[in-house]
Design an enzyme around this catalytic site. Structure first.
Site, PDB file in Angstrom:
ATOM      1  N   GLY A  34      -0.993  -5.222  -2.542  1.00  0.00           N
ATOM      2  CA  GLY A  34       0.206  -6.038  -2.357  1.00  0.00           C
ATOM      3  C   GLY A  34       0.152  -6.751  -1.025  1.00  0.00           C
ATOM      4  N   GLU A  47       0.429  -7.740   2.643  1.00  0.00           N
ATOM      5  CA  GLU A  47       0.229  -6.863   3.810  1.00  0.00           C
ATOM      6  C   GLU A  47       0.627  -7.578   5.086  1.00  0.00           C
ATOM      7  OE1 GLU A  47      -3.767  -5.324   3.936  1.00  0.00           O
ATOM      8  OE2 GLU A  47      -3.339  -3.841   2.379  1.00  0.00           O
ATOM      9  N   SER A  98      -5.625   5.377  -0.520  1.00  0.00           N
ATOM     10  CA  SER A  98      -5.383   3.947  -0.627  1.00  0.00           C
ATOM     11  C   SER A  98      -6.575   3.248  -1.274  1.00  0.00           C
ATOM     12  CB  SER A  98      -5.147   3.397   0.771  1.00  0.00           C
ATOM     13  OG  SER A  98      -4.859   2.032   0.683  1.00  0.00           O
ATOM     14  N   SER A  99      -6.262   2.409  -2.267  1.00  0.00           N
ATOM     15  CA  SER A  99      -7.345   1.664  -2.916  1.00  0.00           C
ATOM     16  C   SER A  99      -7.767   0.564  -1.952  1.00  0.00           C
ATOM     17  CB  SER A  99      -6.860   1.030  -4.207  1.00  0.00           C
ATOM     18  OG  SER A  99      -6.055   1.925  -4.923  1.00  0.00           O
ATOM     19  N   SER A 154       0.831  -1.197   0.000  1.00  0.00           N
ATOM     20  CA  SER A 154       0.000   0.000   0.000  1.00  0.00           C
ATOM     21  C   SER A 154       0.870   1.254   0.000  1.00  0.00           C
ATOM     22  CB  SER A 154      -0.895  -0.021   1.244  1.00  0.00           C
ATOM     23  OG  SER A 154      -1.670   1.129   1.254  1.00  0.00           O
ATOM     24  N   GLY A 155       0.576   2.143  -0.920  1.00  0.00           N
ATOM     25  CA  GLY A 155       1.331   3.394  -0.990  1.00  0.00           C
ATOM     26  C   GLY A 155       2.572   3.289  -1.862  1.00  0.00           C
ATOM     27  N   THR A 194      -1.606   2.466  -8.050  1.00  0.00           N
ATOM     28  CA  THR A 194      -2.722   3.128  -8.724  1.00  0.00           C
ATOM     29  C   THR A 194      -2.219   4.250  -9.626  1.00  0.00           C
ATOM     30  OG1 THR A 194      -4.086   2.563  -6.851  1.00  0.00           O
ATOM     31  CG2 THR A 194      -4.937   4.233  -8.333  1.00  0.00           C
ATOM     32  N   ASN A 244      -1.409   5.394   3.260  1.00  0.00           N
ATOM     33  CA  ASN A 244      -1.580   6.058   1.964  1.00  0.00           C
ATOM     34  C   ASN A 244      -2.840   6.922   2.032  1.00  0.00           C
ATOM     35  OD1 ASN A 244      -1.901   6.788  -0.678  1.00  0.00           O
ATOM     36  ND2 ASN A 244      -1.987   4.692  -1.506  1.00  0.00           N
TER      37      ASN A 244
HETATM   38  N1  LIG Z   1       4.832   8.274 -10.067  1.00  0.00           N
HETATM   39  C1  LIG Z   1       4.479   9.039  -9.048  1.00  0.00           C
HETATM   40  N2  LIG Z   1       4.742  10.354  -9.077  1.00  0.00           N
HETATM   41  C2  LIG Z   1       4.401  11.143  -8.047  1.00  0.00           C
HETATM   42  N3  LIG Z   1       3.784  10.707  -6.938  1.00  0.00           N
HETATM   43  C3  LIG Z   1       3.498   9.398  -6.840  1.00  0.00           C
HETATM   44  C4  LIG Z   1       3.815   8.498  -7.902  1.00  0.00           C
HETATM   45  N4  LIG Z   1       3.410   7.284  -7.527  1.00  0.00           N
HETATM   46  C5  LIG Z   1       2.857   7.426  -6.292  1.00  0.00           C
HETATM   47  N5  LIG Z   1       2.897   8.690  -5.890  1.00  0.00           N
HETATM   48  C6  LIG Z   1       2.397   9.232  -4.619  1.00  0.00           C
HETATM   49  O1  LIG Z   1       2.155   8.160  -3.750  1.00  0.00           O
HETATM   50  C7  LIG Z   1       0.802   8.116  -3.358  1.00  0.00           C
HETATM   51  C8  LIG Z   1       0.350   6.678  -3.257  1.00  0.00           C
HETATM   52  O2  LIG Z   1       0.312   6.080  -4.501  1.00  0.00           O
HETATM   53  P1  LIG Z   1      -0.829   5.056  -4.917  1.00  0.00           P
HETATM   54  O3  LIG Z   1      -2.132   5.507  -4.442  1.00  0.00           O
HETATM   55  O4  LIG Z   1      -0.655   4.798  -6.356  1.00  0.00           O
HETATM   56  O5  LIG Z   1      -0.393   3.795  -4.101  1.00  0.00           O
HETATM   57  P2  LIG Z   1      -0.990   2.331  -4.199  1.00  0.00           P
HETATM   58  O6  LIG Z   1       0.161   1.446  -4.448  1.00  0.00           O
HETATM   59  O7  LIG Z   1      -2.088   2.302  -5.173  1.00  0.00           O
HETATM   60  O8  LIG Z   1      -1.490   2.099  -2.739  1.00  0.00           O
HETATM   61  P3  LIG Z   1      -2.767   1.293  -2.247  1.00  0.00           P
HETATM   62  O9  LIG Z   1      -2.407  -0.125  -2.317  1.00  0.00           O
HETATM   63  O10 LIG Z   1      -2.938   1.783  -0.898  1.00  0.00           O
HETATM   64  O11 LIG Z   1      -3.876   1.687  -3.151  1.00  0.00           O
HETATM   65  C9  LIG Z   1       0.071   8.872  -4.417  1.00  0.00           C
HETATM   66  O12 LIG Z   1      -1.101   9.445  -3.882  1.00  0.00           O
HETATM   67  C10 LIG Z   1       1.074   9.926  -4.799  1.00  0.00           C
HETATM   68  O13 LIG Z   1       1.042  10.996  -3.880  1.00  0.00           O
HETATM   69 MG   LIG Z   2      -4.050   2.070  -5.053  1.00  0.00          MG
END
Ligand SMILES: Nc1ncnc2c1ncn2[C@@H]1O[C@H](COP(=O)(O)OP(=O)(O)OP(=O)(O)O)[C@@H](O)[C@H]1O
Ligand SMILES: [Mg+2]
Length: 1011
Positions: free
Chosen positions: A388, A390, A159-160, A104-105, A109, A156
């Site tokens: 991913g 956890e 977070s999805s 997560s984070g 996404t 996050n």
């Molecule tokens: N390529 C990127 N450029 C800039 N910021 C990023 C990038 N990737 C991630 N971030 C930052 O990290 C935060 C978390 O990313 P994201 O929501 O994609 O995580 P995730 O892997 O989908 O987590 P979860 O499993 O909780 O959904 C985003 O809100 C953004 O602020």
């Molecule tokens: Mg996500």
């Protein structure tokens, strides 16, 4: 291999590490992260580190740089993988998928959004409307899904809380024609409870903070999230409330773009409001019964759900139970049961709402009217953004499901990557050495095996009639899985004090050990919801809500079959997902979260090491390198490295590309490190490739210079050739113009000899500029020829006259008003009986004598004149000019000769430019002959000056070979009379009857009668 990146950014592909150790891996990952290089390859896999800051690497220029390029042509990037997946799909009509994993984070996404953005940017170049709208719905759907499926967690802010797999369908053109979204295991428990510091789903806060006054009023809500049990805790979790407001607007507009009707949007918000109100319901024990506190809330809830107030109240406080024999009784809830029932309803409402939204989006983007026979093969790119691995302090049922899902994906990863390698070696005829890797099938089996697996044990416990506790279920696991190497509990290893008896069990996942608390497992697995709620919702007057509850259709007595448990449902959906992925060509994005504090600077080694370990990245590198780290088709290898070998640069003369590649390998002494496949060269160690790359990099500037030189030369030669061509064309054109002129002249004048006017009426064609002189000469020649033709036809008797006229023309043309060229020149007027009928016979007699005497041959001119005598008196006399003498004759005395001068004494002539008939014959002895010609019967107004002048001039030129100058003056002719200079002027005087001389101061005036 990236050539745009220097080595100071670290190695762009982990395969190039000198040694595959955790230290080197992390060192490279860290160096690249610190240098702002967040992406690194492992072969075709991209490892991405969350930068936690905006990076300027996603613009249109970057998209253009990656579009249609091979992986190694650019630095590692999500776009490179997206393009590879798209290319494979388009070129080979292969279904592909991009699996994005990480905790997560870690940025999954975000990565999935960049990938979709890339695909949207490079497709539909012709901007077809229907494709554009599919793309916009696909992109907009993210916004809606994030509002309802994402929440702020401690890890996050966005977070999805669900897994997402999106298929994008493409037509044979490679343009997106539709898609389908699958969602997995929404974390619905969040609706009623959140961990400290976390929020409920964004949608609630967006509605409360962003909804209009009117909307909130109609939903009986107010703006403050702290007023609602389900949102009050999250209300203080700091995210700017303005964000919620602006997101609300964005979601509203996205819903509209996707095609949600206003009624549907209203129903969505009514359901959200219902959930919020449900949370605020309070139950209290009153006597034996449980009662609801406050009546308003139930009224609001029933209004919003389109149900009867009384039915709603009943469903909240009682449950109907079917007794045997088709009878039904109502059973009152305990306070705890009522509260539990309400929460189950709230969670179910939200879950079904989410499922319905996904279904509604799918109905919009689903490919319609697709006929493969007509539209070609329909191909798919799948994008998987799923939670991913956890590991929390307290891991419950949800983590169990999520980690199981990751085990399955890891299985797929190993299976596909290894299988692909194996297939390729086989295809290329290379002997394959088996690679040792950890196969996690054993853990997958631990979870999902029928009868023995954990899910099966959980399901059995749920099916058991009577009260089965979580700890009893743990006992059953201990019994059945006691010998499993990946399962343990306190009971099985009593020395491990980290676990509690009857509460914890531990699974040794491929990614690490995870201790689960069995508490709540059964309940979450059973996921019970009182049937009464289902029926109530199915009977709602809101058709949209009703649609979400089809299972409420059955009456209480009909319900017999138990619904599938949550774990089984999840397992089935994950198995279906894996099947779906397994038949596609996979591409991987492995996301790493650099630190826990969302810092763009910090690289937490321990955390990263952990992730690298459980994502299996080292194994990935090992697998990639175990056989052959790199492989390339011969032609491509040759193209890339041919400059490093003298036999292959610039082009080889060998039988095949393979032989040329062998030459390169031999020259570098790499024989021991490569294998030759049927179509590809396999390179075992990355160092070999690295050496080649370095050599290539060193040679490139020289080649660039060389190419520049050659190209400049080529450009100059091209320009020169073009100039030459221009001149050749110009030359041809000029020649053509000249010839065309010749032909035209020839054509027009071909027949002039036979024309009566000898072509006088023929018009000359306009010559090109270069033929101007030629034109003048031909015209001249032509005129001469024409003159000759004319002259040739003149009879000899007329020749004298013609010559005289030509001479007169030369002397007088343009100078004298009239010189009589239009009539025939008689010359000897005195002998002419028509002109001088009275005197001609007399004159003829006289001339006979004179001829005998003076021996002249011909008479040049004769006529009556008015002239001055020696005493300067004017007299009528006759003038006779022969080829020997000039005579003055007295007509009255039978033309007696009064004066005779030899003709050669005449040196020049003078006439006026007027119409008078005066002529002066200047003599060498300064005794000039000044006469005014008089005309006879033939023409009293004839001009005879021209005739006299022409005849004399012609005579002088022909007979005496000297020219006779002729002066033409307007007035004031200078003469010498008896040696004295005089000036003769001409005047017209009224009353004058005939022309006559009169004395003047300077000499004489010729007085003329008026015309
Ligand atoms: N390529 C990127 N450029 C800039 N910021 C990023 C990038 N990737 C991630 N971030 C930052 O990290 C935060 C978390 O990313 P994201 O929501 O994609 O995580 P995730 O892997 O989908 O987590 P979860 O499993 O909780 O959904 C985003 O809100 C953004 O602020
Ligand atoms: Mg996500």
């Amino acid at each position: 291999m990236a050539e745009l990146e220097g080595l100071h950014f670290g190695k762009s592909d982990f395969v190039l590490l000198d040694e595959v150790t955790m230290e080197q891996f992390l060192e490279n990952l860290k160096l690249r992260f610190e240098e702002g290089r967040i992406y690194t390859f492992i072969g075709e896999v991209v490892v991405s580190v969350n930068p936690y800051r905006q990076m300027d690497i996603y613009g249109n220029d970057v998209i253009e740089a990656y579009r249609g390029r091979e992986l190694y042509e650019n630095p590692p990037h999500l776009y490179a993988v997206a393009d590879a997946a798209y290319k494979a799909m388009k070129r080979r009509a292969k279904d592909t998928c991009i699996v994005i994993s990480g905790e997560s984070g870690a940025g999954k996404t975000e990565a999935s959004k960049y990938i979709m953005q890339y695909i949207a940017a490079i497709t539909n170049p012709s901007q077809r409307q229907e494709v554009e709208s599919v793309k916009s719905v696909l992109l907009k759907s993210n916004c809606v899904l994030e509002a309802f499926g994402n929440a702020k967690t401690n890890r996050n802010d966005n977070s999805s809380r669900f897994g997402k797999y999106m298929d994008i369908n493409f037509n044979f053109n490679g343009d997106p024609t539709g898609g389908h979204i699958n969602n997995y295991l929404l974390e619905k428990s969040r609706v009623v409870q959140q961990q400290e510091g976390e929020r409920n789903f964004h949608s609630f806060y967006q509605l409360l903070r962003g909804g209009s006054e009117d909307l909130l009023k109609s939903l009986h809500l107010n703006k403050d999230p702290t007023d609602y049990t389900y949102t009050s805790q999250g209300a203080v979790a700091m995210t700017a409330s303005t964000d919620d407001r602006s997101h609300h607007r964005a979601v509203m507009s996205a819903l509209k773009v996707i095609g949600f009707s206003q009624e549907e949007i209203n129903s969505i918000y009514k359901i959200l409001a219902t959930i919020l109100h449900l949370g605020n319901l309070k139950f209290e024990n009153e006597a034996e019964n449980v009662q609801l506190v406050g009546g308003d809330l139930v009224m609001h809830i029933s209004e919003l759900t389109g149900t009867e107030v009384e039915s709603m109240r009943k469903a909240l406080l009682y449950r109907t139970v079917a007794t045997g024999g088709g009878e039904v009784i109502e059973k009152g809830h305990s306070e705890q049961e009522a509260s539990y029932g309400r929460e189950a309803l709230a969670k179910a409402l939200y879950e079904r709402l989410f499922g319905w939204i996904v279904g509604r989006i799918n109905s919009v983007i689903e490919v319609k009217n697709y006929n493969p026979a007509l539209h070609g093969k329909n191909t798919v790119i799948g994008v998987l953004d799923i939670y991913g691995f956890e590991i929390f302090d307290n891991n419950s049922f949800e983590q169990f499901c999520i980690n199981y899902c990751n085990e399955k994906l890891q299985q797929l990863f190993i299976e596909l990557i290894l299988r692909q390698e194996q297939d390729e070696y086989q295809r290329e005829g290379i002997t394959w050495q088996h690679i040792e890797y950890f196969n996690n099938q054993i853990i997958v089996d631990l979870v999902e095996q029928p009868h023995k697996g954990i899910i099966s044990i959980l399901d059995d416990a749920c099916l058991t009639v009577g009260k089965v506790t979580d700890s009893a279920c743990l006992d059953s696991m201990n019994d059945k899985l006691g010998h499993h190497p990946h399962f343990t509990s306190r009971k099985l290893t009593p020395t491990d004090k980290t676990m509690e008896f009857n509460r914890h069990f531990r699974i040794r996942h491929y990614a690490g050990d995870v201790m689960y608390s069995v508490e709540g497992f059964l309940d979450k697995n059973k996921d019970p919801l009182f049937q009464d709620f289902k029926r109530l919702m199915f009977n709602s007057s809101d058709p949209i809500l009703k649609e979400m509850w089809p299972d409420g259709k059955l009456s209480i007595t009909e319900v017999t079959k138990r619904p599938l448990t949550a774990a089984t449902l999840f397992k089935n959906s994950i198995i279906a997902l894996v099947d779906k992925l397994a038949c596609k060509e996979p591409y991987y994005v492995r996301c790493v979260k650099p630190n826990e504090v969302k810092s763009p600077m910090l690289f937490d080694d321990a955390r990263c090491q952990h992730q690298v370990a459980y994502l299996g990245l080292l194994e990935n590198v090992h697998v990639r390198r175990a056989g052959f780290a790199y492989r390339q088709p011969y032609d491509r290898f040759l193209q890339r490295y041919k400059m490093t070998c003298e036999y292959t640069w610039p082009n080889h003369l060998m039988g095949s590309d393979r032989e040329a590649v062998e030459a390169i390998v031999l020259q570098h002494n790499f024989e021991g490190d490569v294998a030759y496949g049927h179509t590809k060269l396999f390179v075992r160690t990355p160092r070999t490739l690295f050496t080649l790359e370095q050599e290539r990099t060193a040679l490139i500037p020289i080649l660039v210079l060389f190419l520049q030189k050659v190209w400049r030369g080529a450009l100059a030669r091209m320009r020169c050739r073009r100039m030459r061509a221009i001149y050749t064309i110009m030359g041809c054109y000029k020649r053509y113009k000249v010839k065309a002129h010749f032909w035209e002249v020839e054509r027009r004048f071909a027949n002039v000899r036979n024309m009566t006017d000898y072509g006088k009426s023929v018009e000359w064609p306009a010559p090109p500029a270069s033929l101007m002189q030629f034109h003048r000469i031909t015209q001249h020649l032509y005129r001469r020829w024409k003159a000759r033709q004319i002259i040739k036809n003149i009879p000899p008797s007329d020749m004298a006259e013609v010559r005289a006229k030509v001479a007169a023309l030369g002397a007088l043309s343009g100078e004298r008003t009239d010189w009589g060229f239009g009539r025939s020149w008689e010359r000897d007027y005195l002998a002419n009986a028509r002109d001088c009928p009275l005197t001609s016979s007399n004159f003829v007699r006289t001339t006979k004598d004179l001829k005998n005497k003076d021996q002249y041959n011909q008479i040049l001119f004769s006529g009556f004149v008015r002239m001055l005598n020696w005493f300067n008196n004017t007299k009528d006399r006759a003038l006779l000019i022969t080829d020997k003498h000039i005579y003055r004759l007295e007509p009255k005395k039978h033309f007696k000769v009064q004066k005779r001068i030899p003709i050669e004494t005449v040196i020049s002539l003078s006439v006026t430019s007027g119409t008078d008939q005066m002529v002066v014959l200047h003599t060498v002895s300064k005794d000039d002959v000044l006469v005014h010609l008089q005309r006879g019967q033939l023409g009293p107004n004839q001009d005879r000056i021209g005739e006299l002048v022409g005849t004399l001039c012609d005579h002088f030129v022909r007979q005496r070979s000297t020219s006779l100058p002729v002066k033409v003056l307007s007035t004031g002719i200078q003469v010498h009379l008896s040696g004295k200079p005089k000036t003769i002027t001409v005047e017209t005087r009224p009353g004058q009857v005939t022309a006559d001389f009169r004395k003047s101061r300077a000499g004489f005036i010729l007085l003329l009668p008026p015309q």
